[in-house]
Design a protein around this motif. Structure first.
Motif, PDB file in Angstrom:
ATOM      1  N   VAL A 175       0.842  -1.201   0.000  1.00 11.99           N
ATOM      2  CA  VAL A 175       0.000   0.000   0.000  1.00 11.99           C
ATOM      3  C   VAL A 175       0.877   1.251   0.000  1.00 11.99           C
ATOM      4  O   VAL A 175       0.589   2.230  -0.685  1.00 11.99           O
ATOM      5  CB  VAL A 175      -0.973  -0.028   1.196  1.00 11.99           C
ATOM      6  CG1 VAL A 175      -1.787   1.248   1.274  1.00 11.99           C
ATOM      7  CG2 VAL A 175      -1.894  -1.245   1.104  1.00 11.99           C
ATOM      8  N   ARG A 176       1.976   1.203   0.743  1.00 14.97           N
ATOM      9  CA  ARG A 176       2.905   2.339   0.761  1.00 14.97           C
ATOM     10  C   ARG A 176       3.539   2.543  -0.616  1.00 14.97           C
ATOM     11  O   ARG A 176       3.689   3.678  -1.077  1.00 14.97           O
ATOM     12  CB  ARG A 176       4.000   2.099   1.812  1.00 14.97           C
ATOM     13  CG  ARG A 176       4.882   3.308   2.046  1.00 14.97           C
ATOM     14  CD  ARG A 176       6.005   2.988   3.000  1.00 14.97           C
ATOM     15  NE  ARG A 176       5.513   2.768   4.337  1.00 14.97           N
ATOM     16  CZ  ARG A 176       5.908   3.453   5.407  1.00 14.97           C
ATOM     17  NH1 ARG A 176       6.799   4.411   5.269  1.00 14.97           N
ATOM     18  NH2 ARG A 176       5.436   3.186   6.581  1.00 14.97           N
ATOM     19  N   LYS A 177       3.869   1.443  -1.294  1.00 17.57           N
ATOM     20  CA  LYS A 177       4.428   1.543  -2.647  1.00 17.57           C
ATOM     21  C   LYS A 177       3.401   2.185  -3.591  1.00 17.57           C
ATOM     22  O   LYS A 177       3.752   3.026  -4.409  1.00 17.57           O
ATOM     23  CB  LYS A 177       4.810   0.150  -3.152  1.00 17.57           C
ATOM     24  CG  LYS A 177       5.381   0.139  -4.546  1.00 17.57           C
ATOM     25  CD  LYS A 177       5.746  -1.272  -4.983  1.00 17.57           C
ATOM     26  CE  LYS A 177       6.214  -1.270  -6.432  1.00 17.57           C
ATOM     27  NZ  LYS A 177       6.405  -2.621  -6.940  1.00 17.57           N
ATOM     28  N   HIS A 178       2.138   1.791  -3.451  1.00 14.58           N
ATOM     29  CA  HIS A 178       1.071   2.399  -4.250  1.00 14.58           C
ATOM     30  C   HIS A 178       1.005   3.898  -3.990  1.00 14.58           C
ATOM     31  O   HIS A 178       0.912   4.704  -4.917  1.00 14.58           O
ATOM     32  CB  HIS A 178      -0.267   1.728  -3.910  1.00 14.58           C
ATOM     33  CG  HIS A 178      -1.457   2.424  -4.476  1.00 14.58           C
ATOM     34  ND1 HIS A 178      -2.125   3.433  -3.800  1.00 14.58           N
ATOM     35  CD2 HIS A 178      -2.092   2.282  -5.659  1.00 14.58           C
ATOM     36  CE1 HIS A 178      -3.125   3.859  -4.545  1.00 14.58           C
ATOM     37  NE2 HIS A 178      -3.134   3.182  -5.680  1.00 14.58           N
ATOM     38  N   MET A 179       1.048   4.286  -2.704  1.00 20.67           N
ATOM     39  CA  MET A 179       1.000   5.703  -2.353  1.00 20.67           C
ATOM     40  C   MET A 179       2.167   6.446  -3.005  1.00 20.67           C
ATOM     41  O   MET A 179       1.982   7.535  -3.564  1.00 20.67           O
ATOM     42  CB  MET A 179       1.052   5.886  -0.834  1.00 20.67           C
ATOM     43  CG  MET A 179       1.008   7.341  -0.396  1.00 20.67           C
ATOM     44  SD  MET A 179       1.549   7.606   1.305  1.00 20.67           S
ATOM     45  CE  MET A 179       3.313   7.329   1.139  1.00 20.67           C
ATOM     46  N   ASN A 180       3.348   5.878  -2.937  1.00 19.60           N
ATOM     47  CA  ASN A 180       4.520   6.532  -3.528  1.00 19.60           C
ATOM     48  C   ASN A 180       4.379   6.667  -5.043  1.00 19.60           C
ATOM     49  O   ASN A 180       4.771   7.690  -5.611  1.00 19.60           O
ATOM     50  CB  ASN A 180       5.791   5.768  -3.168  1.00 19.60           C
ATOM     51  CG  ASN A 180       6.137   5.891  -1.697  1.00 19.60           C
ATOM     52  OD1 ASN A 180       5.734   6.844  -1.024  1.00 19.60           O
ATOM     53  ND2 ASN A 180       6.865   4.918  -1.178  1.00 19.60           N
ATOM     54  N   THR A 181       3.813   5.646  -5.683  1.00 23.05           N
ATOM     55  CA  THR A 181       3.566   5.714  -7.128  1.00 23.05           C
ATOM     56  C   THR A 181       2.593   6.835  -7.447  1.00 23.05           C
ATOM     57  O   THR A 181       2.808   7.616  -8.381  1.00 23.05           O
ATOM     58  CB  THR A 181       3.016   4.365  -7.640  1.00 23.05           C
ATOM     59  OG1 THR A 181       3.995   3.344  -7.404  1.00 23.05           O
ATOM     60  CG2 THR A 181       2.689   4.417  -9.124  1.00 23.05           C
ATOM     61  N   MET A 182       1.520   6.921  -6.668  1.00 21.67           N
ATOM     62  CA  MET A 182       0.527   7.976  -6.894  1.00 21.67           C
ATOM     63  C   MET A 182       1.121   9.360  -6.626  1.00 21.67           C
ATOM     64  O   MET A 182       0.898  10.296  -7.393  1.00 21.67           O
ATOM     65  CB  MET A 182      -0.696   7.752  -6.001  1.00 21.67           C
ATOM     66  CG  MET A 182      -1.556   6.572  -6.409  1.00 21.67           C
ATOM     67  SD  MET A 182      -2.327   6.780  -8.038  1.00 21.67           S
ATOM     68  CE  MET A 182      -3.444   8.161  -7.728  1.00 21.67           C
ATOM     69  N   ARG A 183       1.906   9.479  -5.577  1.00 25.55           N
ATOM     70  CA  ARG A 183       2.481  10.781  -5.233  1.00 25.55           C
ATOM     71  C   ARG A 183       3.585  11.221  -6.188  1.00 25.55           C
ATOM     72  O   ARG A 183       3.954  12.397  -6.203  1.00 25.55           O
ATOM     73  CB  ARG A 183       3.032  10.746  -3.805  1.00 25.55           C
ATOM     74  CG  ARG A 183       1.944  10.782  -2.761  1.00 25.55           C
ATOM     75  CD  ARG A 183       2.541  10.746  -1.384  1.00 25.55           C
ATOM     76  NE  ARG A 183       1.600  11.246  -0.401  1.00 25.55           N
ATOM     77  CZ  ARG A 183       1.949  11.694   0.782  1.00 25.55           C
ATOM     78  NH1 ARG A 183       3.209  11.734   1.151  1.00 25.55           N
ATOM     79  NH2 ARG A 183       1.024  12.114   1.623  1.00 25.55           N
ATOM     80  N   ALA A 184       4.093  10.296  -6.986  1.00 25.91           N
ATOM     81  CA  ALA A 184       5.106  10.650  -7.986  1.00 25.91           C
ATOM     82  C   ALA A 184       4.474  11.274  -9.232  1.00 25.91           C
ATOM     83  O   ALA A 184       5.191  11.814 -10.082  1.00 25.91           O
ATOM     84  CB  ALA A 184       5.911   9.407  -8.378  1.00 25.91           C
ATOM     85  N   ARG A 185       3.159  11.229  -9.315  1.00 27.06           N
ATOM     86  CA  ARG A 185       2.472  11.784 -10.484  1.00 27.06           C
ATOM     87  C   ARG A 185       2.591  13.311 -10.485  1.00 27.06           C
ATOM     88  O   ARG A 185       2.477  13.957  -9.446  1.00 27.06           O
ATOM     89  CB  ARG A 185       1.013  11.348 -10.492  1.00 27.06           C
ATOM     90  CG  ARG A 185       0.862   9.834 -10.631  1.00 27.06           C
ATOM     91  CD  ARG A 185      -0.584   9.411 -10.556  1.00 27.06           C
ATOM     92  NE  ARG A 185      -1.352   9.900 -11.698  1.00 27.06           N
ATOM     93  CZ  ARG A 185      -1.419   9.326 -12.878  1.00 27.06           C
ATOM     94  NH1 ARG A 185      -0.740   8.203 -13.100  1.00 27.06           N
ATOM     95  NH2 ARG A 185      -2.157   9.843 -13.843  1.00 27.06           N
ATOM     96  N   PRO A 186       2.810  13.903 -11.660  1.00 28.05           N
ATOM     97  CA  PRO A 186       2.936  15.367 -11.737  1.00 28.05           C
ATOM     98  C   PRO A 186       1.725  16.104 -11.173  1.00 28.05           C
ATOM     99  O   PRO A 186       1.884  17.173 -10.558  1.00 28.05           O
ATOM    100  CB  PRO A 186       3.107  15.632 -13.235  1.00 28.05           C
ATOM    101  CG  PRO A 186       3.687  14.367 -13.780  1.00 28.05           C
ATOM    102  CD  PRO A 186       3.088  13.258 -12.953  1.00 28.05           C
ATOM    103  N   ALA A 187       0.540  15.561 -11.342  1.00 26.35           N
ATOM    104  CA  ALA A 187      -0.661  16.223 -10.834  1.00 26.35           C
ATOM    105  C   ALA A 187      -0.640  16.334  -9.314  1.00 26.35           C
ATOM    106  O   ALA A 187      -1.085  17.338  -8.757  1.00 26.35           O
ATOM    107  CB  ALA A 187      -1.925  15.477 -11.287  1.00 26.35           C
ATOM    108  N   PHE A 188      -0.127  15.300  -8.643  1.00 24.52           N
ATOM    109  CA  PHE A 188      -0.027  15.367  -7.176  1.00 24.52           C
ATOM    110  C   PHE A 188       0.924  16.491  -6.777  1.00 24.52           C
ATOM    111  O   PHE A 188       0.639  17.263  -5.868  1.00 24.52           O
ATOM    112  CB  PHE A 188       0.455  14.047  -6.597  1.00 24.52           C
ATOM    113  CG  PHE A 188       0.721  14.128  -5.114  1.00 24.52           C
ATOM    114  CD1 PHE A 188      -0.315  14.053  -4.212  1.00 24.52           C
ATOM    115  CD2 PHE A 188       2.011  14.300  -4.624  1.00 24.52           C
ATOM    116  CE1 PHE A 188      -0.084  14.148  -2.833  1.00 24.52           C
ATOM    117  CE2 PHE A 188       2.255  14.402  -3.268  1.00 24.52           C
ATOM    118  CZ  PHE A 188       1.209  14.324  -2.374  1.00 24.52           C
ATOM    119  N   ARG A 189       2.042  16.588  -7.477  1.00 28.22           N
ATOM    120  CA  ARG A 189       3.014  17.635  -7.132  1.00 28.22           C
ATOM    121  C   ARG A 189       2.448  19.034  -7.358  1.00 28.22           C
ATOM    122  O   ARG A 189       2.658  19.935  -6.567  1.00 28.22           O
ATOM    123  CB  ARG A 189       4.322  17.412  -7.915  1.00 28.22           C
ATOM    124  CG  ARG A 189       5.117  16.254  -7.317  1.00 28.22           C
ATOM    125  CD  ARG A 189       6.498  16.110  -7.936  1.00 28.22           C
ATOM    126  NE  ARG A 189       6.493  14.827  -8.637  1.00 28.22           N
ATOM    127  CZ  ARG A 189       6.704  14.663  -9.924  1.00 28.22           C
ATOM    128  NH1 ARG A 189       6.984  15.685 -10.686  1.00 28.22           N
ATOM    129  NH2 ARG A 189       6.669  13.482 -10.472  1.00 28.22           N
TER     130      ARG A 189
END
Length: 195
Positions: A175-189
């Protein structure tokens, strides 16, 4: 153009993130719960509030669902089997992640001190850990909850996990890996830059 009332430190981060993912124009009105801006837009003064041409939408999940459906992104089409599965995941995350984290927050700093129950907090942490493990099993080796492309519950899960880590909850490695993948998205930044 949409107006979103809230801050990145609240559940407003969820529709803000989706607005960025969908590359929609919006105005962010940075305001906390019970602020004059929130009180003017919401009968309870809660955030987020999404202002549309048709009126206000309350609740971050309702806002994300509306935006995804209206603009045809980050979702499966309503009435399909895949949408049923997507909605089941959204509801499961709301019940098992968000509700537990909110109960913990209420007993930590939201409720008046005389109504806080410190003894409930270890149980909530235990529940979250168990739910996190189950969600890790659901994710398996897929990058996103429903396969190769993220949908609304992926944003919800990633946001809840960030909240959990900030409160020192244990989050399953998958789940943490999923979160990191999602947070790496430009839209999140881009969304995070508003904080």
């Amino acid at each position: 153009m949409y107006k979103l009332i809230g801050t990145t430190k609240t559940r407003a981060m969820r529709p803000l993130w989706l607005l960025e993912e969908l590359e929609l124009p919006y105005e962010l009105i940075s305001a906390g719960p019970r602020s004059p801006e929130a009180m003017a837009a919401s009968p309870r003064g809660k955030v987020p509030v999404l202002e549309t041409d048709e009126g206000h939408i309350f609740d971050s999940v309702a806002q994300m669902t509306y935006l995804a459906d209206k603009h045809g992104g980050f979702t499966h089409r309503a009435g399909t089997f895949l949408r049923g599965k997507q909605d089941a995941l959204t509801n499961t995350i709301n019940e098992t992640f968000d509700a537990v984290l909110w109960a913990y927050a209420k007993h930590s700093l939201i409720l008046p001190e005389e109504h806080r129950v410190e003894a409930v907090k270890p149980s909530l942490m235990w529940q979250f850990t168990r739910y996190s493990e189950v969600m890790g099993e659901i994710l398996g080796d897929r990058p996103f909850l429903m396969g190769d492309e993220p949908v609304v519950p992926d944003i919800l899960l990633a946001h809840c996990c960030g909240w959990a880590l900030g409160r020192k909850f244990e989050v399953d490695a998958t789940v943490r890996k999923h979160m990191n993948t999602m947070r790496a998205r430009p839209a999140f930044r881009r969304a995070s830059a508003h904080g």
